[in-house]
Design a protein around this motif. Structure first.
Motif, PDB file in Angstrom:
ATOM      1  N   GLY A   1      56.875  46.342  33.429  1.00 54.09           N
ATOM      2  CA  GLY A   1      55.838  45.383  33.201  1.00 54.09           C
ATOM      3  C   GLY A   1      54.531  45.946  33.796  1.00 54.09           C
ATOM      4  N   HIS A   2      53.803  45.017  33.947  1.00 55.13           N
ATOM      5  CA  HIS A   2      52.351  45.348  34.315  1.00 55.13           C
ATOM      6  C   HIS A   2      52.113  44.388  35.355  1.00 55.13           C
ATOM      7  CE1 HIS A   2      48.391  47.088  33.659  1.00 55.13           C
ATOM      8  NE2 HIS A   2      47.960  45.728  33.654  1.00 55.13           N
ATOM      9  N   ALA A   3      51.412  44.815  36.554  1.00 55.15           N
ATOM     10  CA  ALA A   3      51.221  43.898  37.576  1.00 55.15           C
ATOM     11  C   ALA A   3      49.558  44.120  37.993  1.00 55.15           C
ATOM     12  CB  ALA A   3      52.091  43.977  38.923  1.00 55.15           C
ATOM     13  N   ILE A   4      49.001  43.170  38.318  1.00 54.17           N
ATOM     14  CA  ILE A   4      47.541  43.215  38.950  1.00 54.17           C
ATOM     15  C   ILE A   4      47.458  42.596  40.347  1.00 54.17           C
ATOM     16  CG2 ILE A   4      45.329  42.550  38.624  1.00 54.17           C
ATOM     17  CD1 ILE A   4      45.943  42.401  35.471  1.00 54.17           C
ATOM     18  N   ALA A   5      46.921  43.184  41.184  1.00 57.68           N
ATOM     19  CA  ALA A   5      46.563  42.659  42.675  1.00 57.68           C
ATOM     20  C   ALA A   5      45.235  42.441  42.836  1.00 57.68           C
ATOM     21  CB  ALA A   5      47.270  43.650  43.733  1.00 57.68           C
ATOM     22  N   GLU A   6      45.031  40.878  43.577  1.00 54.14           N
ATOM     23  CA  GLU A   6      43.537  40.883  43.764  1.00 54.14           C
ATOM     24  C   GLU A   6      42.977  42.089  45.004  1.00 54.14           C
ATOM     25  OE1 GLU A   6      40.354  37.490  45.482  1.00 54.14           O
ATOM     26  OE2 GLU A   6      42.575  37.043  45.030  1.00 54.14           O
ATOM     27  N   ALA A   7      41.982  42.581  44.841  1.00 56.81           N
ATOM     28  CA  ALA A   7      41.372  43.416  45.626  1.00 56.81           C
ATOM     29  C   ALA A   7      41.190  42.772  47.238  1.00 56.81           C
ATOM     30  CB  ALA A   7      40.304  44.180  45.151  1.00 56.81           C
ATOM     31  N   GLU A   8      41.162  43.460  48.351  1.00 54.41           N
ATOM     32  CA  GLU A   8      40.980  43.077  49.440  1.00 54.41           C
ATOM     33  C   GLU A   8      39.531  42.419  49.768  1.00 54.41           C
ATOM     34  OE1 GLU A   8      41.652  44.341  54.161  1.00 54.41           O
ATOM     35  OE2 GLU A   8      41.771  45.807  52.718  1.00 54.41           O
ATOM     36  N   GLU A   9      38.720  42.947  48.907  1.00 57.37           N
ATOM     37  CA  GLU A   9      37.146  42.634  49.136  1.00 57.37           C
ATOM     38  C   GLU A   9      37.005  41.226  48.822  1.00 57.37           C
ATOM     39  OE1 GLU A   9      34.616  44.528  45.513  1.00 57.37           O
ATOM     40  OE2 GLU A   9      36.434  45.729  46.097  1.00 57.37           O
ATOM     41  N   THR A  10      37.902  40.584  47.837  1.00 61.79           N
ATOM     42  CA  THR A  10      37.478  39.246  47.354  1.00 61.79           C
ATOM     43  C   THR A  10      38.494  38.367  47.751  1.00 61.79           C
ATOM     44  OG1 THR A  10      38.654  39.591  45.251  1.00 61.79           O
ATOM     45  CG2 THR A  10      36.214  40.010  45.434  1.00 61.79           C
ATOM     46  N   ALA A  11      39.727  38.752  48.385  1.00 59.83           N
ATOM     47  CA  ALA A  11      40.861  37.852  48.588  1.00 59.83           C
ATOM     48  C   ALA A  11      40.620  37.123  50.079  1.00 59.83           C
ATOM     49  CB  ALA A  11      42.156  38.512  48.897  1.00 59.83           C
ATOM     50  N   ILE A  12      40.520  35.719  50.027  1.00 65.27           N
ATOM     51  CA  ILE A  12      40.437  35.109  51.229  1.00 65.27           C
ATOM     52  C   ILE A  12      41.139  35.680  52.417  1.00 65.27           C
ATOM     53  CG2 ILE A  12      40.240  32.857  52.401  1.00 65.27           C
ATOM     54  CD1 ILE A  12      38.288  33.244  50.376  1.00 65.27           C
ATOM     55  N   VAL A  13      42.401  35.597  51.925  1.00 62.46           N
ATOM     56  CA  VAL A  13      43.595  36.449  52.870  1.00 62.46           C
ATOM     57  C   VAL A  13      44.555  37.439  51.857  1.00 62.46           C
ATOM     58  CG1 VAL A  13      45.688  35.823  54.059  1.00 62.46           C
ATOM     59  CG2 VAL A  13      43.919  34.171  54.130  1.00 62.46           C
ATOM     60  N   TRP A  14      44.356  38.788  52.390  1.00 61.73           N
ATOM     61  CA  TRP A  14      44.880  39.657  51.767  1.00 61.73           C
ATOM     62  C   TRP A  14      46.309  39.902  52.055  1.00 61.73           C
ATOM     63  CZ3 TRP A  14      45.096  45.504  51.373  1.00 61.73           C
ATOM     64  CH2 TRP A  14      45.252  46.032  50.032  1.00 61.73           C
ATOM     65  N   GLY A  15      47.043  38.956  52.170  1.00 65.44           N
ATOM     66  CA  GLY A  15      48.413  38.950  52.612  1.00 65.44           C
ATOM     67  C   GLY A  15      49.336  39.284  51.221  1.00 65.44           C
ATOM     68  N   MET A  16      49.511  38.344  50.344  1.00 64.60           N
ATOM     69  CA  MET A  16      50.556  38.574  49.108  1.00 64.60           C
ATOM     70  C   MET A  16      49.970  39.748  48.310  1.00 64.60           C
ATOM     71  SD  MET A  16      50.630  34.526  48.446  1.00 64.60           S
ATOM     72  CE  MET A  16      51.007  34.483  46.835  1.00 64.60           C
ATOM     73  N   PRO A  17      48.791  39.741  47.701  1.00 65.89           N
ATOM     74  CA  PRO A  17      48.360  41.227  47.053  1.00 65.89           C
ATOM     75  C   PRO A  17      48.482  42.514  47.636  1.00 65.89           C
ATOM     76  CG  PRO A  17      46.315  39.859  47.672  1.00 65.89           C
ATOM     77  CD  PRO A  17      47.633  38.889  47.959  1.00 65.89           C
ATOM     78  N   GLY A  18      48.086  42.395  49.123  1.00 65.80           N
ATOM     79  CA  GLY A  18      48.232  43.667  49.990  1.00 65.80           C
ATOM     80  C   GLY A  18      49.568  43.990  50.112  1.00 65.80           C
ATOM     81  N   ASP A  19      50.638  43.104  50.168  1.00 68.16           N
ATOM     82  CA  ASP A  19      52.027  43.595  50.188  1.00 68.16           C
ATOM     83  C   ASP A  19      52.264  44.480  48.863  1.00 68.16           C
ATOM     84  OD1 ASP A  19      54.329  43.435  52.084  1.00 68.16           O
ATOM     85  OD2 ASP A  19      55.303  42.570  50.423  1.00 68.16           O
ATOM     86  N   LEU A  20      51.816  43.671  47.755  1.00 71.82           N
ATOM     87  CA  LEU A  20      52.188  44.126  46.538  1.00 71.82           C
ATOM     88  C   LEU A  20      51.519  45.735  46.360  1.00 71.82           C
ATOM     89  CD1 LEU A  20      53.281  44.047  43.634  1.00 71.82           C
ATOM     90  CD2 LEU A  20      50.902  42.777  42.934  1.00 71.82           C
ATOM     91  N   VAL A  21      50.315  45.759  46.882  1.00 70.10           N
ATOM     92  CA  VAL A  21      49.692  47.187  47.022  1.00 70.10           C
ATOM     93  C   VAL A  21      50.523  48.166  47.799  1.00 70.10           C
ATOM     94  CG1 VAL A  21      47.671  48.349  47.483  1.00 70.10           C
ATOM     95  CG2 VAL A  21      47.616  46.239  46.259  1.00 70.10           C
ATOM     96  N   ARG A  22      50.646  47.714  48.939  1.00 68.30           N
ATOM     97  CA  ARG A  22      51.484  48.528  49.918  1.00 68.30           C
ATOM     98  C   ARG A  22      53.182  48.873  49.349  1.00 68.30           C
ATOM     99  NH1 ARG A  22      48.942  45.178  53.555  1.00 68.30           N
ATOM    100  NH2 ARG A  22      50.361  43.654  53.323  1.00 68.30           N
ATOM    101  N   ARG A  23      53.583  48.067  48.399  1.00 66.59           N
ATOM    102  CA  ARG A  23      54.852  48.509  47.739  1.00 66.59           C
ATOM    103  C   ARG A  23      54.545  49.127  46.540  1.00 66.59           C
ATOM    104  NH1 ARG A  23      59.011  44.473  48.605  1.00 66.59           N
ATOM    105  NH2 ARG A  23      58.477  43.065  50.190  1.00 66.59           N
ATOM    106  N   ASP A  24      53.494  49.884  46.368  1.00 64.69           N
ATOM    107  CA  ASP A  24      52.768  50.691  45.147  1.00 64.69           C
ATOM    108  C   ASP A  24      53.538  49.892  43.822  1.00 64.69           C
ATOM    109  OD1 ASP A  24      51.859  52.623  43.615  1.00 64.69           O
ATOM    110  OD2 ASP A  24      53.773  53.711  43.602  1.00 64.69           O
ATOM    111  N   GLY A  25      53.004  48.501  43.788  1.00 65.35           N
ATOM    112  CA  GLY A  25      53.736  47.572  42.679  1.00 65.35           C
ATOM    113  C   GLY A  25      52.624  47.225  41.804  1.00 65.35           C
ATOM    114  N   ALA A  26      51.256  47.485  42.078  1.00 67.06           N
ATOM    115  CA  ALA A  26      50.253  46.992  41.292  1.00 67.06           C
ATOM    116  C   ALA A  26      49.556  48.296  40.332  1.00 67.06           C
ATOM    117  CB  ALA A  26      49.007  46.604  42.141  1.00 67.06           C
ATOM    118  N   ASP A  27      49.561  48.221  39.112  1.00 67.13           N
ATOM    119  CA  ASP A  27      48.927  48.900  37.989  1.00 67.13           C
ATOM    120  C   ASP A  27      47.482  48.810  38.345  1.00 67.13           C
ATOM    121  OD1 ASP A  27      51.324  49.612  36.044  1.00 67.13           O
ATOM    122  OD2 ASP A  27      51.444  47.306  36.244  1.00 67.13           O
ATOM    123  N   VAL A  28      47.023  47.835  38.635  1.00 72.74           N
ATOM    124  CA  VAL A  28      45.422  47.494  38.711  1.00 72.74           C
ATOM    125  C   VAL A  28      45.217  46.700  40.156  1.00 72.74           C
ATOM    126  CG1 VAL A  28      43.514  46.290  37.834  1.00 72.74           C
ATOM    127  CG2 VAL A  28      45.067  47.575  36.360  1.00 72.74           C
TER     128      VAL A  28
END
Length: 379
Positions: free
Chosen positions: A331-358
Motif C-alpha cells: 500500500g501507500h502511506a503519507i506522513a505529515e512533516a514535522e514542520e507543520t504538525a502541531i504534535v509530531w507524535g503519530m506521523p513521527g512514529d510512522l516515519v521512524r518505522r520507515d512506514g511512509a512513502d512520502v
C-alpha cells in the motif's frame, strides 16, 4: 516549570483547576476571570499554555482567543461544555488556533472534576510542547503589528470582528480541476489524526474535488458530541460530500466519512460493496476512534495496493503500526512533516518505522494523495 494561565468565570472552577495543576508539582499558575484579564496576563505572566473557558463575561472565550492569537500567540486548550452550542464554539476555537480542547464534566463540578483530571493534565502538558501553526492568521498578525508600531501605543488594537456563527451558511469553494481518474478502480483513502487534527483534516478535504475517485474515511480522536458537528462543518466547506458514520454507511467515491466519536470505525463488505460501520470501542486499542483498527479492517476487505493511508498531527502512535504494515504489504502511506504538525507524535512514529512513502508538509498532502492514487491507477 510549565507556566499555566487558567481562565474561567467561575471562582469554584478556578480554585479546582488551580488545585489540580499545583498538585502536579511542575506547574506555575495564574488565573483570569474573563478575556480582558487573559490578554493582560498573557503579556505580563507570559504563559506556556492557557486553558480558556468559552462563556465568560466582559470578553468571551472566542473573542479573547482571536485577540490572543494576534497579539501574544501561545498554545490554548479550550474547556467547553458538553452541549451542541459548546461543541460548535469549540470547533470554531480550533479553527481560530486553539491546540486542543476538553469537555467540562456534567453535574456538580466539584464532585465530577476528578473524572477529567488525568486527561486535562495530559492535554495541557502536550499543549506546552505543541507548535502553533506558523501560517495562522499571518496577514492579520502583520497588519496588527504595523498598526501598533504606527500608533506608538502600548494598548492593544481594537478587537477584530467576532467570528461568524457556525450556523451561518457557508458557500462551497469552486471545485478543483477534475482528476481524470475514472478508471482508478475500487480503493480507499484512510486518514488518522488527533491533537491539531481538525484543521489538518479540513485543509486536506477542502483541497479535494467533488469527483474524487475513492472514498475517504477519517478517524479523528474526538468525542461523539463533536464529530457530527465537525462533519456538518466540513460538508459546508468541501466540494466533496462529508458525513458522520453513525450507521452502516456505503462507501462512495467523492464522499468523505468522519468516524463517530466515542466509538471505532471499521470497514466491512456487503454484496453491494464496501461499507463503514460504527462499532463499540475495543479495549485492545488505546485511542478512539482508533486509526489502527480502521486500517486493519480495511486491509481485510481491500487489497493493500488499493489503500492509501495518511497520518496527521497527533500525540501518541495510533495508526503508525498498521500504516507501516500497509506500506510493507504494497500500500501507500503519507506522513505529515514535522514542520507543520502541531504534535509530531503519530506521523513521527510512522516515519521512524520507515512506514511512509512520502513525508510532506500539510499544504502538500492533498497533492500527494492525488499523485498516489494516479500511481495506483496506472498500474
Amino acid at each position: 516549570m510549565i507556566r499555566l494561565l487558567i481562565a474561567d468565570d467561575s471562582a469554584l472552577m478556578r480554585k479546582l483547576l488551580t488545585g489540580i495543576f499545583e498538585a502536579e508539582g511542575d506547574f506555575e499558575t495564574a488565573v483570569a476571570r474573563n478575556g480582558v484579564e487573559v490578554l493582560e496576563l498573557a503579556r505580563s505572566f507570559q504563559p506556556d499554555v492557557v486553558t480558556l473557558d468559552v462563556n465568560m463575561p466582559v470578553m468571551d472565550g472566542l473573542t479573547c482567543l482571536s485577540r490572543l492569537m494576534l497579539e501574544t500567540p501561545c498554545p490554548v486548550v479550550m474547556v467547553s461544555s458538553l452541549t451542541q452550542a459548546g461543541a460548535e464554539s469549540t470547533l470554531e476555537a480550533l479553527h481560530l488556533g486553539a491546540v486542543d480542547f476538553i469537555a467540562k464534566p456534567e453535574g456538580t463540578v466539584s464532585l465530577s472534576i476528578d473524572t477529567i483530571r488525568p486527561a486535562l493534565v495530559q492535554k495541557v502538558r502536550d499543549a506546552s510542547r505543541a507548535k502553533l501553526r506558523s501560517s495562522l492568521r499571518l496577514a492579520e498578525r502583520v497588519r496588527h503589528q504595523i498598526r501598533s508600531a504606527a500608533s506608538g501605543l502600548a494598548t492593544p488594537a481594537p478587537p477584530p470582528a467576532r467570528p461568524p456563527a457556525l450556523r451561518r451558511p457557508v458557500l462551497r469553494p469552486p471545485a478543483p480541476e477534475p482528476l481524470g481518474m475514472r478508471d482508478a478502480g475500487e480503493g480507499m483513502v484512510l486518514v488518522g489524526a488527533s491533537t491539531g487534527g481538525p484543521h489538518a483534516v479540513e485543509t486536506i478535504l477542502t483541497s479535494l474535488p467533488a469527483d474524487f475517485p475513492w472514498p475517504v474515511v477519517v478517524a479523528q480522536h474526538m468525542p461523539t458530541m463533536f464529530t457530527g458537528i465537525f462533519a456538518e462543518r466540513l460538508n459546508r466547506a468541501c466540494a466533496m460530500t462529508v458525513m458522520e458514520v453513525n450507521r452502516p454507511t456505503p462507501l462512495l467515491p467523492g464522499h468523505a466519512y468522519i468516524a463517530q466519536g466515542d466509538a471505532d470505525v471499521v470497514i466491512g463488505r456487503r454484496p453491494a460493496g464496501l461499507v463503514a460501520l460504527s462499532v463499540p470501542v475495543s479495549p485492545a486499542y488505546r485511542w478512539h476512534p482508533s486509526v489502527d483498527r480502521m486500517v486493519a479492517t480495511a486491509m481485510q476487505h481491500v487489497e493493500p495496493g488499493r489503500l492509501l493511508g495518511v497520518l496527521l498531527t497527533g500525540m501518541g502512535n495510533d495508526g503508525a503500526e498498521t500504516m507501516a504494515e500497509l506500506r510493507a504489504r504494497g500500500g501507500h502511506a503519507i506522513a505529515e512533516a514535522e514542520e507543520t504538525a502541531i504534535v509530531w507524535g503519530m506521523p513521527g512514529d510512522l516515519v521512524r518505522r520507515d512506514g511512509a512513502d512520502v513525508v510532506a508538509p500539510l499544504p502538500d498532502i492533498a497533492a500527494a494523495i492525488v499523485k498516489g492514487i494516479r500511481t495506483h491507477a496506472s498500474r
